[in-house]
Design an enzyme around this catalytic site. Sequence first.
Site, PDB file in Angstrom:
ATOM      1  N   GLY A 226       0.790  -1.229   0.000  1.00  0.00           N
ATOM      2  CA  GLY A 226       0.000   0.000   0.000  1.00  0.00           C
ATOM      3  C   GLY A 226       0.816   1.270   0.000  1.00  0.00           C
ATOM      4  O   GLY A 226       0.256   2.361  -0.063  1.00  0.00           O
ATOM      5  N   PRO A 269       4.724  -4.899  -0.322  1.00  0.00           N
ATOM      6  CA  PRO A 269       4.456  -3.780  -1.223  1.00  0.00           C
ATOM      7  C   PRO A 269       4.664  -4.179  -2.683  1.00  0.00           C
ATOM      8  O   PRO A 269       5.428  -5.107  -2.985  1.00  0.00           O
ATOM      9  CB  PRO A 269       5.506  -2.741  -0.820  1.00  0.00           C
ATOM     10  CG  PRO A 269       6.196  -3.284   0.391  1.00  0.00           C
ATOM     11  CD  PRO A 269       6.011  -4.753   0.368  1.00  0.00           C
ATOM     12  N   GLY A 270       3.976  -3.492  -3.559  1.00  0.00           N
ATOM     13  CA  GLY A 270       4.156  -3.719  -4.995  1.00  0.00           C
ATOM     14  C   GLY A 270       4.586  -2.441  -5.679  1.00  0.00           C
ATOM     15  O   GLY A 270       5.711  -2.283  -6.145  1.00  0.00           O
ATOM     16  N   TYR A 310      -9.947   4.635 -12.048  1.00  0.00           N
ATOM     17  CA  TYR A 310      -9.934   5.334 -10.742  1.00  0.00           C
ATOM     18  C   TYR A 310      -9.837   6.851 -10.892  1.00  0.00           C
ATOM     19  O   TYR A 310      -9.626   7.545  -9.898  1.00  0.00           O
ATOM     20  CB  TYR A 310      -8.705   4.914  -9.915  1.00  0.00           C
ATOM     21  CG  TYR A 310      -8.347   3.457  -9.951  1.00  0.00           C
ATOM     22  CD1 TYR A 310      -9.210   2.492  -9.438  1.00  0.00           C
ATOM     23  CD2 TYR A 310      -7.125   3.037 -10.482  1.00  0.00           C
ATOM     24  CE1 TYR A 310      -8.868   1.162  -9.464  1.00  0.00           C
ATOM     25  CE2 TYR A 310      -6.779   1.696 -10.503  1.00  0.00           C
ATOM     26  CZ  TYR A 310      -7.652   0.765  -9.993  1.00  0.00           C
ATOM     27  OH  TYR A 310      -7.315  -0.554 -10.016  1.00  0.00           O
ATOM     28  N   CYS A 337     -13.548   2.533 -28.440  1.00  0.00           N
ATOM     29  CA  CYS A 337     -14.875   3.119 -28.681  1.00  0.00           C
ATOM     30  C   CYS A 337     -15.666   3.221 -27.387  1.00  0.00           C
ATOM     31  O   CYS A 337     -16.685   2.541 -27.209  1.00  0.00           O
ATOM     32  CB  CYS A 337     -15.615   2.289 -29.721  1.00  0.00           C
ATOM     33  SG  CYS A 337     -14.755   2.353 -31.289  1.00  0.00           S
TER      34      CYS A 337
HETATM   35  N1  LLP Z   1      -1.006  -7.201  -0.799  1.00  0.00           N
HETATM   36  C1  LLP Z   1      -2.293  -7.393  -1.127  1.00  0.00           C
HETATM   37  C2  LLP Z   1      -3.033  -8.469  -0.479  1.00  0.00           C
HETATM   38  C3  LLP Z   1      -2.920  -6.557  -2.072  1.00  0.00           C
HETATM   39  O1  LLP Z   1      -4.194  -6.759  -2.370  1.00  0.00           O
HETATM   40  C4  LLP Z   1      -2.173  -5.536  -2.689  1.00  0.00           C
HETATM   41  C5  LLP Z   1      -2.791  -4.654  -3.681  1.00  0.00           C
HETATM   42  C6  LLP Z   1      -0.811  -5.382  -2.345  1.00  0.00           C
HETATM   43  C7  LLP Z   1      -0.268  -6.245  -1.377  1.00  0.00           C
HETATM   44  C8  LLP Z   1       0.108  -4.376  -2.974  1.00  0.00           C
HETATM   45  O2  LLP Z   1      -0.294  -3.072  -2.835  1.00  0.00           O
HETATM   46  P1  LLP Z   1       0.668  -1.869  -3.304  1.00  0.00           P
HETATM   47  O3  LLP Z   1       1.908  -1.883  -2.416  1.00  0.00           O
HETATM   48  O4  LLP Z   1       1.047  -2.093  -4.715  1.00  0.00           O
HETATM   49  O5  LLP Z   1      -0.148  -0.661  -3.112  1.00  0.00           O
HETATM   50  N2  LLP Z   1      -4.759  -1.425  -9.478  1.00  0.00           N
HETATM   51  C9  LLP Z   1      -4.643  -0.419  -8.444  1.00  0.00           C
HETATM   52  C10 LLP Z   1      -4.027  -0.968  -7.175  1.00  0.00           C
HETATM   53  C11 LLP Z   1      -4.786  -2.119  -6.589  1.00  0.00           C
HETATM   54  C12 LLP Z   1      -4.093  -2.724  -5.412  1.00  0.00           C
HETATM   55  C13 LLP Z   1      -4.752  -3.995  -4.972  1.00  0.00           C
HETATM   56  N3  LLP Z   1      -4.020  -4.723  -3.986  1.00  0.00           N
HETATM   57  C14 LLP Z   1      -3.896   0.787  -9.013  1.00  0.00           C
HETATM   58  O6  LLP Z   1      -3.623   0.794 -10.200  1.00  0.00           O
HETATM   59  O7  LLP Z   1      -3.631   1.744  -8.291  1.00  0.00           O
END
Ligand code: LLP
Length: 407
Positions: A226, A269-270, A310, A337
Amino acid sequence: MKINNVAVNKIAEKYGTPTYVYDLNKIETNVNHFRKAFQHDTIKTEIFFAMKANCHPAILDIVAKNGLGMDCVSPGELQLALNTGLPKDKILYTANYESEAELKFALESGVIINLDDISSFHRLIRTGVPEFISFRINPGKGRGKYEQITTGGVKAKFGVPFEKAIEAYQTAKEAGVKRFGAHMMTGSGTLDNEHFPMMLDLLLSHLGKVSEKLGIEFEFIDMGGGFGIPYGKDEAPMNLQLIAKNCYKILEERSREFHLGNPSLSMEPGRIFVGDAGWLMTRVNGIKESYKKFIGVDAGFHTLIRPALYAAKHTFIVDGKEELPLKDIVSICGQICENTDILAHDIPFPAVAEKDLIIIENAGAYGNVMSMPYNMRMRPAEVGIYNGEVKLITRRETIDDYFRRIQ
Ligand code: LLP
């Protein structure tokens, strides 16, 4: 403009557009910066990469090589994580509404499982009772950059509501589980430094009630991902050192106070590892002076869906026109489209011409992984740059790829 010292126009000429470009050295730097912030003398810290943000094998290899585990969300992602050769205790399976078959795959793979619900536990034990289990707890609150990516709180579909946490661990204990962990993921993209320590405190207070009632300790506390990144000049990066300091303090104090044992601090984190290390190159097809001015490009919501889904904002660079005055107000649109196929609404922009190359910044997370071949506009190519070497890592999808699946 250059990415990792390579001129983008050369990459665009060679590989075409739309194409995602990744600076793999920058991913490495991001990972190491994060790992440096989250270190503690006595609290074991494990960092997993939420591969949903970008699961290209070339990126997974870089991330794994730099010490991260993987957090996966589906059998497909689990397969990719296993392919990296990481040890099983460096792979998490954190899905939701998991099927019996996928839980079987996860259990038999020997990875760590974060269950989304008590009902998931019942499906899991039809295969077998694991020695260790972690539940994803919904602490009743959440915070994401947008409502759509707020994954904790009473409206979210995720996790065990904290009122049922005791029941979840009791069910697992009675079934024979010996070791326990807890997980939460309450939102994506926040830039608030207070968020993580605050949510960790809340989670630990819920777990205190579990341990008091059931006499169990926790080996693993996963506070999810997150961590946001700035998407514009008006946003500042997070202070990771401060977040880490506050989280470790809370974990130490609360573990002692609530007799939780000596849990590790885990995270998954991603975005923060890959978001600012990816760019989407797209070319101007046409410029229309309508009721307002549209710049039509060859990427669209099928290539990068975040703005449509979003109302997410990205920044844009016009290659070779970086210094020109922003004298126009334009909307940037794709060719799909649908009226929602707008990558930016009414933004100041330099005067551009057909065939100009536009680079969309911060497209490394939730970019290509969310692309689709809608309107039969096929998925883009991907290029990685590492130590000066430019490599096509995914070729552009073709109509023949589509026909290969048609029976
Ligand atoms: N762990 C779990 C269980 C998750 O569901 C998520 C993201 C993460 C980790 C990683 O979150 P991050 O560190 O990347 O914020 N498509 C959206 C984001 C959706 C995130 C869903 N879950 C966007 O483009 O902003």
